[in-house]
Enzyme design. Structure first.
Site, short mmCIF file in Angstrom:
data_model
loop_
_atom_site.label_atom_id
_atom_site.label_comp_id
_atom_site.label_asym_id
_atom_site.label_seq_id
_atom_site.Cartn_x
_atom_site.Cartn_y
_atom_site.Cartn_z
CG ASP B 374 -2.10 -0.98 1.00
OD1 ASP B 374 -2.61 -1.07 -0.12
OD2 ASP B 374 -2.49 -1.65 1.97
CE1 TYR B 462 -8.71 -5.63 4.93
CE2 TYR B 462 -8.21 -4.63 7.05
CZ TYR B 462 -8.54 -5.73 6.30
OH TYR B 462 -8.71 -6.94 6.92
#
Lengths: 731, 731
Positions: B374, B462
């Site tokens: 990420d 998320y």
């Protein structure tokens, strides 16, 4: 001999002994009201907020006015409520008619607690129904024989009486015994002489009773032994930092006489103890800390929990809370509300700290036996002193008293032993913000507020802060905080450059002449999980690497979850494996979610440590319950104490390991989960002279227990929720 | 084709695209004041509390009145301060003179951040001295070639320019790229047709850009690829719960064209999404939660920290805090005050989240590539949306904005990206109560108050809540909280009893037609520890079983601490071992405590998980930094990103594993510690439709760093510290 010092010491120590004895020991056999009168016994009487008998539902108020405890008229209202003062007195009256106690004046009543009614009766019982028959479970010791008795309070009869010889171990010491053995060494001229030789003034002498363990040596046969080690309290309240190293007095606890004295530390100076006093009143501040402005958890509309007797209700939880002299805190019948059906659903039938194991890692003469089992040897609840309001627990905490008994069965009040409060640390229960990728303007965040039940037990030097924390999402966290004072060893060294290369210190040089000895802590929990009913199964969900077949995928591997139900106890003797991980589910095989998953809770270990001692090392045999982190046993009322009912000088033949090795069936049965939290503690200078708290925890977390996130509908904080506050000096 | 729906969709999506483009993309090349005018771009402008330029020391106030950010006149005041708006504009002006950017209109500026001055210069710099020369580090992408440039702002020169081919990987995507690729599939008739076949209205279509990883297949050669997967947002803001399963569009990110479409889920219905919307405004409450009364952290005299530009001071700590588009939060020059000497002592030179790795455990066609990194692929800071005051952080939090650049280098403000607040959960910093055994009346307890620095990054579904928590006892805790929304898989099943025994679902059936796929999370931290100076050593203190010799002791075994200094990098490639445990110390070998222990800090892992994928599985090769939990490397300015500078489509040849395998000397050198926190996540129904937060953490803890407990002299709470509060509606 310096007669003046001796005199001082004698006056001092006998004075102390008298006060203690008067408080606990041979009180008049009829119930003594004064013993509970807080005007007299103010040390015990710092209770902060009390429920009024006219107002059975306690809603804690903002008042910090102290109300005196008034437990004399307490009556049990729930089958699991602890024995009341009136019941304790009745037990004593019934016991006094029994031949054993009539004929002997040498016995001690080491434990009197409620004998809980059969689980099935408790589960059927409903509020408003007549209370189930009340019984007391009594452990008495007389001439090294342990007697366990059941006293039926409804019939005034002793319905069960069993005896166990000394080879089975001995019961938890009474406070009176722990105190009384400290005087024994003073009868010995040799002891007095060595104290003088060390340059310690008898008036400064402070001694501790050290459980001696069991090593199968002849001296231990047919004797209840304890070791006494001493310190100098000269110049500091923190005498633990001034050991009289190498001096160990072996005492016969029953005869109250010295068996032997070992003294091999004459060359080791008593540390100077400078700057070891940790009391705020004696600190000389030099402005080194930027003081932190006051910060307080404020609840302008009051706390959200209620305490009705021993029944606690908060948000979507309710549970029964009971102080216990051995376990400390017992949580029973913890139930959580289902957000869809609104029913209260069972999670835990009973949960508590079953035993501790604290082995020190020094095999030398004055240290090898330090392998404490604090619950069974010293009484974890007995050592839980009154909590300090505002510092042990925040404002708005509710304090629950313990009512325990002294060695002759006389009840006394342990005030403010457990606190209950709501906590908010600024944490987040759940959140989601959409990001620029999706261009949806959503930010939804819910603050996390929890309910904490806390006890702090100071077993001599160490302080254990024991929390049960309930979350609205169904999670229960059990946390152990370690603080207090190290058990240290005297040494001749005052700098590491004096230590020869080949010499091992068994710890860290913390200050001049002081070594912090390496040790472990293990805390073993009894967790009688009842997930939507008593018959549960234990499922190991193994997460294992699966390689893909050639051509199946560009990936070579993935992790696969493989469920396996434990059939018998040995399937559930589990050592945690970081590289072969599993989830540990307690499920109700007869109940499924809407889409067909078995409802359950999982045990989620936190940071932990494993005992690495030899399995045949005597301390490890006695504490064999630490051989695995997880065990599952079939429910058995007599299997509650992981080291056995009688832990003192036990030989390891009544432990969780022994029970579990029977390998009984555990599938779809009423089963009990056991979990051990461990710590390796290599001391460092920051632990001197008092230790910053170190914590670890484990979680019990719903896993397909709810149909979905049970706090989906929880509101966020709004601006209007914030109180308007002023500092007191500006208010 | 349904022309009406197409029209609706086109109007809708083009509208969105226009707004985004206008905001970030091809803004006029001169600095546009409007871009930062919060009256216009209100979505970005929720800043809560701002320092005033007339009052450089910010003392957060009680005011919740929103002040607009005014960063246009910001000037750097510390060598590590991030680039300001004026500096960004100067960088663009300088770049515009460079042939590369003059001649091309196809480039993107993927990253412009401060190029930090050399460490030794920063360490020497003192407040009040002239600022060190300011430089910018630029990563640009043009025709699949990555250019890294250094722009010297003092000389207006480009002092360094290197290029890297596509085989080295590509830079972090720009937000504009992530958004732009979502439109590409719509150009395809096949795509539009399959969306219709699934019964999804184009107006309800929501798509996500999924980093495609790297698998060494021919299609990946000489192309920058991304996969687009889509959802229906019909009836819910939580479109993630309504996947159009089996549909994957492979897109060429540079050409903005469809490479291929896979569609193998025509038989899988789109889940109904009932009750998946988590917004409070749409909840239908049925009274299932006993609402919790408001609870608030109140500080009647205000918070105790100050923020001066990017320098934070609190209690005995000070550190520099910088928002970063890739790492999120960067902590620099964290120093703690010695209670004896009052000097500020160095602990961390620089600490941040270096990379994440989130592999999903499903090797099938639409899922195998989901192995997110990420920070390097999406930008952990770029995805950190404005925090929600009162819910993401408590009252009295201070909010810091990020100033980042869009794809053409235009700066924009990310408001309220990081918050700073003091936390008090009711916890205990240290305590000791004397017990009845010693009969000393002492109860001393100190409440634990900490300072938290928080960011919450939502990388699409998320949410990562990233905390750095500073304690007065010198401990630093770094915590990862996982919340947000699961990445789920559509299925034909709506009950587990429909699933054949031999079929494996790769996850848990969460609701009808929805599987929560198993996945891991790894978060790798860069920790340039400088314990009292830059030259440090890494010491493994192994705790190992030592058997006693016959006759040595009644004990058979004890645990012995054996110290070993790591000489080279391979000595410090460490897999945590529960049954062969160690402590991990960073020490300064040239500095000893008074009694001769090396001063140090230890890394204390919390609960964690290890990556178990094959080392030669492509995702694991790229994320080889998760092969060990701990690494130590010599300080090297270019080794900051554990997966390499260019992570997108990287092949694993520039990872921490590769650097560490050089096995350079690390003893008594300037060294960097790396630690990875891991989670295995087997989803459960409670995670649906939004997940309760799951957390883990690690600690950096002083170990013989101080001479003794540094908070010995800390005061307790007193009654007078409590504020007087009222609810707003009663105030």
């Amino acid at each position: 001999m310096d007669a003046r010092n001796l005199l001082k010491f004698l006056v001092f120590s006998f004075g102390i002994a008298l006060v203690i004895l008067a408080t606990w020991f041979h009180l008049p056999s009829s119930f003594n009201k004064e013993a509970l009168d807080c005007n007299i016994f103010s040390g015990w009487c710092t209770s902060k907020n009390r429920f009024q008998s006219s107002n059975p539902i306690h809603k804690p108020s903002f008042s910090t006015r102290r109300q005196q405890p008034n437990h004399e008229s307490d009556e049990p209202r729930h089958p699991l409520d602890p024995l009341t003062i009136q019941e304790f007195n009745k037990v004593r009256a019934i016991l006094s008619t029994h031949p054993l106690f009539k004929s002997s004046n040498s016995y001690t009543l080491n434990s009197i607690v409620l004998e809980e009614p059969d689980k099935e009766l408790v589960l059927k019982w409903k509020n408003g129904q007549p209370l189930l028959p009340r019984k007391a479970s009594v452990v008495a010791l007389d001439k090294r024989v342990t007697h366990t008795l059941t006293v039926d309070l409804s019939t005034s009869e002793i319905t069960n009486h069993e005896t166990r010889p000394g080879s089975s171990g001995y019961p938890t010491m009474t406070l009176e015994e722990m105190v009384a053995v400290l005087d024994v060494p003073l009868k010995s001229g040799e002891f007095n002489s060595t104290i003088r030789k060390r340059g310690v003034n008898l008036a400064d002498l402070a001694c501790l009773p050290v459980a001696s363990g069991w090593y199968g040596t002849p001296v231990e046969e047919n004797r209840r032994l304890i070791k006494v080690q001493c310190y100098s309290s000269k110049g500091t309240v923190n005498f633990y930092m001034k050991p009289i190293e190498g001096l160990t007095v072996l005492v016969d606890m029953d005869k109250r006489e010295v068996v032997s004295i070992t003294d091999n530390g004459l060359n080791i100076p008593v540390a100077n103890g400078i700057d070891t006093d940790y009391r705020y009143s004696v600190q000389k501040l030099n402005g080194e800390l930027n003081l932190i402005n006051p910060i307080s958890l404020e609840q302008p509309k009051g706390p959200s929990f209620t305490v009705d007797g021993h029944l606690v209700k908060w948000a979507n939880w309710e549970f029964h809370l009971k102080p216990d002299p051995r376990a400390g805190t017992i949580i029973s019948q913890a139930k959580v509300r289902d957000p869809d059906t609104l029913e209260m659903r069972n999670v835990i039938y009973k949960g508590f700290t079953s035993e501790l194991f604290v082995p020190y890692m020094d095999p030398t003469d004055g240290w090898y036996f330090k392998t404490y089992m604090d619950a069974g040897e010293y009484g974890f609840g007995l050592q839980a002193m009154p909590l300090d309001p505002l510092n042990d627990c925040p404002r708005n905490a509710y304090y629950m008293d313990g009512v325990f008994t002294s060695a002759d069965g006389t009840p006394y009040v342990q005030p403010n032993m457990i606190c209950i409060f709501e906590s908010y640390a600024g944490d987040i229960a759940w959140r989601h913000a959409e990001c620029p990728i999706t261009d949806i303007k959503v930010t939804e965040v819910r603050p996390k507020v929890t309910l904490v039940v806390r006890m702090a037990a100071a077993v001599a030097n160490y302080d254990y802060i024991m929390d049960w924390e309930f979350q609205t999402d169904g999670l229960i966290r059990s946390k152990v905080g370690l603080s207090g004072i190290l058990m240290v060893k005297g040494t001749t060294y005052d700098h590491m450059n004096q230590v020869p290369d080949q010499e091992y210190l068994y710890g860290t040089l913390l200050s001049e002449n002081i070594i912090g000895v390496i040790h472990d802590h293990y805390v073993t929990y009894y967790l009688d999980m009842d997930i939507d009913g008593s018959d549960n199964s234990f499922v190991k969900v193994n997460i294992k690497k699966q390689e893909t077949s050639p051509g199946e995928s560009p990936r070579k591997s993935y992790l696969k979850a493989v469920r396996k139900v434990a059939k018998t106890e040995k399937d559930a003797q589990i050592k945690l494996q970081l590289y072969n991980p599993s989830e540990f589910h307690m499920v109700n095989p007869s109940k499924k979610t809407r889409v067909g998953n078995p409802v359950g809770y999982k045990l989620v270990p936190g940071a932990t440590a494993a005992s690495l001692l030899d399995h045949d090392d005597p301390p490890q045999k006695r504490a064999a319950f630490t051989n695995n982190q997880i065990w599952v046993t079939p429910y058995n009322k007599s299997e509650e104490w992981a080291g056995g009912l009688l832990v003192y000088q036990s030989q390891g033949d009544d432990t969780l390991q022994v029970w579990s090795d029977r390998d009984r069936p555990i599938e779809n049965k009423d089963i009990v989960l056991w979990y051990t939290v461990g710590f390796h503690h290599v001391p460092c200078q920051e632990d001197y002279p008092i230790m910053p708290t170190v914590s670890s925890s484990f979680d019990l977390k719903p896993v397909n227990f709810f149909e979905r996130n049970p706090i989906l509908r929880m509101p966020p904080n709004f601006q209007d929720d914030l109180p308007v506050c002023k500092a007191q000096d500006s208010a």
